[in-house]
Structure formats: C-alpha cells, structure tokens
Design a protein around this motif. Structure first.
Motif, PDB file in Angstrom:
ATOM      1  N   GLY A 197       0.814  -1.204   0.000  1.00  0.00           N
ATOM      2  CA  GLY A 197       0.000   0.000   0.000  1.00  0.00           C
ATOM      3  C   GLY A 197       0.850   1.256   0.000  1.00  0.00           C
ATOM      4  O   GLY A 197       2.002   1.242  -0.406  1.00  0.00           O
ATOM      5  N   THR A 198       0.281   2.340   0.451  1.00  0.00           N
ATOM      6  CA  THR A 198       0.934   3.648   0.433  1.00  0.00           C
ATOM      7  C   THR A 198       0.871   4.267   1.811  1.00  0.00           C
ATOM      8  O   THR A 198      -0.202   4.352   2.409  1.00  0.00           O
ATOM      9  N   ARG A 199       2.006   4.676   2.318  1.00  0.00           N
ATOM     10  CA  ARG A 199       2.031   5.310   3.636  1.00  0.00           C
ATOM     11  C   ARG A 199       1.135   6.547   3.629  1.00  0.00           C
ATOM     12  O   ARG A 199       1.071   7.287   2.668  1.00  0.00           O
ATOM     13  N   GLY A 200       0.499   6.740   4.750  1.00  0.00           N
ATOM     14  CA  GLY A 200      -0.483   7.810   4.834  1.00  0.00           C
ATOM     15  C   GLY A 200      -1.889   7.268   4.687  1.00  0.00           C
ATOM     16  O   GLY A 200      -2.845   7.896   5.097  1.00  0.00           O
ATOM     17  N   TYR A 201      -1.990   6.079   4.075  1.00  0.00           N
ATOM     18  CA  TYR A 201      -3.279   5.419   3.928  1.00  0.00           C
ATOM     19  C   TYR A 201      -3.255   4.035   4.570  1.00  0.00           C
ATOM     20  O   TYR A 201      -4.250   3.314   4.536  1.00  0.00           O
ATOM     21  N   LEU A 202      -2.116   3.653   5.152  1.00  0.00           N
ATOM     22  CA  LEU A 202      -1.950   2.316   5.707  1.00  0.00           C
ATOM     23  C   LEU A 202      -2.605   2.182   7.078  1.00  0.00           C
ATOM     24  O   LEU A 202      -2.358   2.984   7.972  1.00  0.00           O
ATOM     25  N   ALA A 203      -3.385   1.142   7.240  1.00  0.00           N
ATOM     26  CA  ALA A 203      -4.008   0.856   8.534  1.00  0.00           C
ATOM     27  C   ALA A 203      -2.946   0.393   9.526  1.00  0.00           C
ATOM     28  O   ALA A 203      -1.921  -0.182   9.128  1.00  0.00           O
ATOM     29  N   PRO A 204      -3.159   0.627  10.840  1.00  0.00           N
ATOM     30  CA  PRO A 204      -2.177   0.242  11.857  1.00  0.00           C
ATOM     31  C   PRO A 204      -1.805  -1.239  11.819  1.00  0.00           C
ATOM     32  O   PRO A 204      -0.664  -1.596  12.106  1.00  0.00           O
ATOM     33  N   GLU A 205      -2.747  -2.099  11.440  1.00  0.00           N
ATOM     34  CA  GLU A 205      -2.440  -3.534  11.438  1.00  0.00           C
ATOM     35  C   GLU A 205      -1.390  -3.899  10.394  1.00  0.00           C
ATOM     36  O   GLU A 205      -0.642  -4.858  10.562  1.00  0.00           O
ATOM     37  N   TRP A 206      -1.318  -3.129   9.304  1.00  0.00           N
ATOM     38  CA  TRP A 206      -0.243  -3.359   8.333  1.00  0.00           C
ATOM     39  C   TRP A 206       1.099  -3.103   9.005  1.00  0.00           C
ATOM     40  O   TRP A 206       2.046  -3.889   8.856  1.00  0.00           O
ATOM     41  N   LEU A 207       1.199  -2.008   9.713  1.00  0.00           N
ATOM     42  CA  LEU A 207       2.468  -1.617  10.320  1.00  0.00           C
ATOM     43  C   LEU A 207       2.860  -2.538  11.466  1.00  0.00           C
ATOM     44  O   LEU A 207       4.036  -2.701  11.771  1.00  0.00           O
ATOM     45  N   GLY A 218       2.278  -5.736  11.471  1.00  0.00           N
ATOM     46  CA  GLY A 218       2.640  -7.036  10.945  1.00  0.00           C
ATOM     47  C   GLY A 218       1.692  -8.159  11.307  1.00  0.00           C
ATOM     48  O   GLY A 218       2.088  -9.327  11.308  1.00  0.00           O
ATOM     49  N   VAL A 219       0.442  -7.824  11.621  1.00  0.00           N
ATOM     50  CA  VAL A 219      -0.536  -8.860  11.961  1.00  0.00           C
ATOM     51  C   VAL A 219      -1.424  -9.128  10.747  1.00  0.00           C
ATOM     52  O   VAL A 219      -1.357  -8.424   9.741  1.00  0.00           O
ATOM     53  N   ALA A 220      -2.253 -10.162  10.842  1.00  0.00           N
ATOM     54  CA  ALA A 220      -3.160 -10.493   9.744  1.00  0.00           C
ATOM     55  C   ALA A 220      -4.129  -9.345   9.496  1.00  0.00           C
ATOM     56  O   ALA A 220      -4.555  -8.661  10.423  1.00  0.00           O
ATOM     57  N   VAL A 221      -4.463  -9.120   8.235  1.00  0.00           N
ATOM     58  CA  VAL A 221      -5.339  -8.009   7.864  1.00  0.00           C
ATOM     59  C   VAL A 221      -6.661  -8.528   7.327  1.00  0.00           C
ATOM     60  O   VAL A 221      -6.783  -9.687   6.923  1.00  0.00           O
ATOM     61  N   THR A 222      -7.650  -7.657   7.326  1.00  0.00           N
ATOM     62  CA  THR A 222      -8.973  -7.960   6.798  1.00  0.00           C
ATOM     63  C   THR A 222      -9.358  -6.861   5.812  1.00  0.00           C
ATOM     64  O   THR A 222      -8.576  -5.940   5.535  1.00  0.00           O
ATOM     65  N   ALA A 223     -10.575  -6.943   5.312  1.00  0.00           N
ATOM     66  CA  ALA A 223     -11.083  -5.901   4.421  1.00  0.00           C
ATOM     67  C   ALA A 223     -11.146  -4.548   5.124  1.00  0.00           C
ATOM     68  O   ALA A 223     -11.214  -3.502   4.467  1.00  0.00           O
ATOM     69  N   LYS A 224     -11.096  -4.557   6.453  1.00  0.00           N
ATOM     70  CA  LYS A 224     -11.129  -3.294   7.203  1.00  0.00           C
ATOM     71  C   LYS A 224      -9.880  -2.443   6.937  1.00  0.00           C
ATOM     72  O   LYS A 224      -9.865  -1.249   7.260  1.00  0.00           O
ATOM     73  N   ALA A 225      -8.820  -3.045   6.350  1.00  0.00           N
ATOM     74  CA  ALA A 225      -7.642  -2.257   5.956  1.00  0.00           C
ATOM     75  C   ALA A 225      -8.019  -1.277   4.852  1.00  0.00           C
ATOM     76  O   ALA A 225      -7.549  -0.134   4.822  1.00  0.00           O
ATOM     77  N   ASP A 226      -8.876  -1.724   3.924  1.00  0.00           N
ATOM     78  CA  ASP A 226      -9.378  -0.823   2.883  1.00  0.00           C
ATOM     79  C   ASP A 226     -10.276   0.256   3.479  1.00  0.00           C
ATOM     80  O   ASP A 226     -10.292   1.393   3.001  1.00  0.00           O
ATOM     81  N   VAL A 227     -11.022  -0.106   4.515  1.00  0.00           N
ATOM     82  CA  VAL A 227     -11.898   0.861   5.179  1.00  0.00           C
ATOM     83  C   VAL A 227     -11.068   2.004   5.742  1.00  0.00           C
ATOM     84  O   VAL A 227     -11.424   3.183   5.617  1.00  0.00           O
ATOM     85  N   PHE A 228      -9.934   1.669   6.359  1.00  0.00           N
ATOM     86  CA  PHE A 228      -9.046   2.688   6.912  1.00  0.00           C
ATOM     87  C   PHE A 228      -8.555   3.621   5.803  1.00  0.00           C
ATOM     88  O   PHE A 228      -8.606   4.847   5.934  1.00  0.00           O
ATOM     89  N   SER A 229      -8.067   3.038   4.706  1.00  0.00           N
ATOM     90  CA  SER A 229      -7.560   3.854   3.592  1.00  0.00           C
ATOM     91  C   SER A 229      -8.655   4.753   3.031  1.00  0.00           C
ATOM     92  O   SER A 229      -8.413   5.921   2.702  1.00  0.00           O
ATOM     93  N   TYR A 230      -9.841   4.201   2.923  1.00  0.00           N
ATOM     94  CA  TYR A 230     -10.982   4.988   2.435  1.00  0.00           C
ATOM     95  C   TYR A 230     -11.245   6.171   3.357  1.00  0.00           C
ATOM     96  O   TYR A 230     -11.491   7.295   2.891  1.00  0.00           O
ATOM     97  N   GLY A 231     -11.188   5.947   4.662  1.00  0.00           N
ATOM     98  CA  GLY A 231     -11.403   7.027   5.612  1.00  0.00           C
ATOM     99  C   GLY A 231     -10.383   8.137   5.468  1.00  0.00           C
ATOM    100  O   GLY A 231     -10.729   9.329   5.505  1.00  0.00           O
ATOM    101  N   MET A 232      -9.126   7.766   5.281  1.00  0.00           N
ATOM    102  CA  MET A 232      -8.083   8.776   5.092  1.00  0.00           C
ATOM    103  C   MET A 232      -8.342   9.578   3.824  1.00  0.00           C
ATOM    104  O   MET A 232      -8.119  10.795   3.774  1.00  0.00           O
ATOM    105  N   MET A 233      -8.830   8.907   2.795  1.00  0.00           N
ATOM    106  CA  MET A 233      -9.115   9.588   1.537  1.00  0.00           C
ATOM    107  C   MET A 233     -10.304  10.530   1.661  1.00  0.00           C
ATOM    108  O   MET A 233     -10.346  11.576   1.002  1.00  0.00           O
ATOM    109  N   LEU A 234     -11.273  10.192   2.517  1.00  0.00           N
ATOM    110  CA  LEU A 234     -12.423  11.070   2.709  1.00  0.00           C
ATOM    111  C   LEU A 234     -11.990  12.446   3.207  1.00  0.00           C
ATOM    112  O   LEU A 234     -12.544  13.470   2.791  1.00  0.00           O
TER     113      LEU A 234
END
Length: 250
Positions: free
Chosen positions: A88-98, A100-116
C-alpha cells in the motif's frame, strides 16, 4: 477515463476545474459502493490494499472507478483475515499493516477514511509548513467535528463554503470511524454506504490514538511512499485498555 484520476482534481491549483461539493459527495458514495462489491459481493473477498486518490478514476459523468489492482489480495470466504507482507501507500496504511498482523477488508476501510478527509479539504492530509513543521488534517479537524464547530471551515477553500453542512458532517464522522485503531471499531463498507445514503445514522466517533501519534511523530513522517516490504521500524506500541469498541452506527 475521460476525467482522469481523483488525484488530478483534488491536488491542483486550477480554479476552472474544481469538483463541487455534490460531485465530491457522490464520488465518496460511489467508491463506497465499489468497495462493498469487492468485499462482500464477489465470489471471493478482494482487499484492494491501495485505496488512494491516484487509484480512483472518473468517467465522463464523474462516476468513480476503482483502479490498479496490482497489490490486491484475494481472500476465500472461509477466511476472515490474511497474513501478508505490507502493501500500500504510507499515509493510507491501517495500523495492522504496520504491526505485521493479519489483515482484513477493514484495511481498505481505513484507507478509504483517510481519503475522505482529502475529499473534504482538497489537500493532502499532511502538509509541510514554511517552518518545516507539519499540519495533519485529521488532527486539525477533530475539535471542529467533536465539538460541533464551523464544519464548513474544513472545506476546500476553493469551494467558498458552498457545501451541505449535513453531508460534510456525515463524511467527517464516517472518516473518523473508518480510521479507528481497532479493526472491530471500524464500520463495514456496506454500513458506510448506508450512512452516506442517509438510511443509517452515524454517532460521534472517538478520536483514534494513531491520529495523535502521527501528529507527535512528524520527524519520521513520510506521507506518500509506495511500499512492498514490512516497515518494522515504524511499528507502534499502543495500549488500548480493556474497554469495548464503540459502534459507529446508531
């Protein structure tokens, strides 16, 4: 796409090609619907992993199309999460990416929120000031949203306050819910869709700890950088206590 990317419309100084508020709101709703399809309606769940303005294309009617699936991850319906290298791209990355734990579709939700937030302000969430300090928009907007302040003051200045108070308030609240530190506290994209359509109310969100974290750690802040390997040096240790996650919807 005839109208290029969302990025090209948000982050330029031209005064003759500004997206009005209603168009921005419909773009936000259209992206939400696209993510609902990817997360919930495809045969397999597809996590895009790189939702940002550069990857949103606009057709002749400014209907948004989610593009660039080069980092996407397909997850079988029998699994709720997947462990993979950071993408992904820093600034839009959900905390779980950073972390190093398993991710879900909620990672996209985080990025979407930052974009809003960027749809509202027409600027990158992080801006460097003349004195080399940084302004982090989600932190700057928090007091206005939480205290019911002048919500139109958060709008892109080029719009000259021409926007719906109700819609701007709704989008800002949704954005804060989407960027919650705890995965379970974030809404699903179908809930986001319903909120933006007006069929579901949204309650006041808590301010995520990560918002203050980014504001306090500006010396190491790199907002826009593609990344395909684990970034262990910016893992964050957080203490979330024993409180139960709040619900975005009421």
């Amino acid at each position: 796409m005839p109208n290029g990317s969302l990025h090209s419309h948000l982050f330029h100084e031209k005064q003759d090609d500004i997206l009005n508020w209603e168009t921005r709101y419909q773009i936000a709703l259209g992206i939400a619907r696209g993510l609902v399809y990817l997360h919930e309606k495809c045969r397999h769940c597809i996590i895009h992993c790189d939702i940002k303005p550069e990857n949103i294309l606009l057709d002749a009617d400014f209907c948004p199309k989610i593009a660039d699936f080069g980092l996407a991850k397909v997850v079988g319906r029998e699994f709720s999460r997947v462990l993979t290298t950071i993408r992904g791209t820093r600034g839009y990355l959900a905390p779980e990416w950073l972390a190093g734990v398993a991710v879900t579709a909620k990672a996209d939700v985080f990025s979407y929120g930052m974009m809003l937030f960027e749809l509202v302000t027409g600027k990158r969430n992080v801006e460097q000031n003349e004195d080399s300090s940084f302004t982090f928009f989600p932190n700057l907007a928090a007091s206005v949203v939480m205290e019911g302040g002048d919500i139109l003051s958060l709008l892109d200045s080029r719009l000259k306050r021409e926007g719906s108070v109700d819609q701007v308030t709704r989008i800002c609240k949704v954005a804060y819910w989407c960027i919650q530190d705890e995965v379970d506290s974030r809404p699903t994209m179908s809930q986001v869709e319903q909120i933006l359509e007006g069929s579901l109310d949204v309650s006041n969100p808590p301010i995520p700890q990560s918002v203050q974290f980014f504001c306090d750690d500006t010396e190491n802040l790199v907002f826009f950088e593609s990344s395909s390997t684990r970034c262990s040096e910016i893992q964050r240790n957080s203490s979330n206590g024993d409180s139960q996650p709040k619900d975005a919807c009421s």
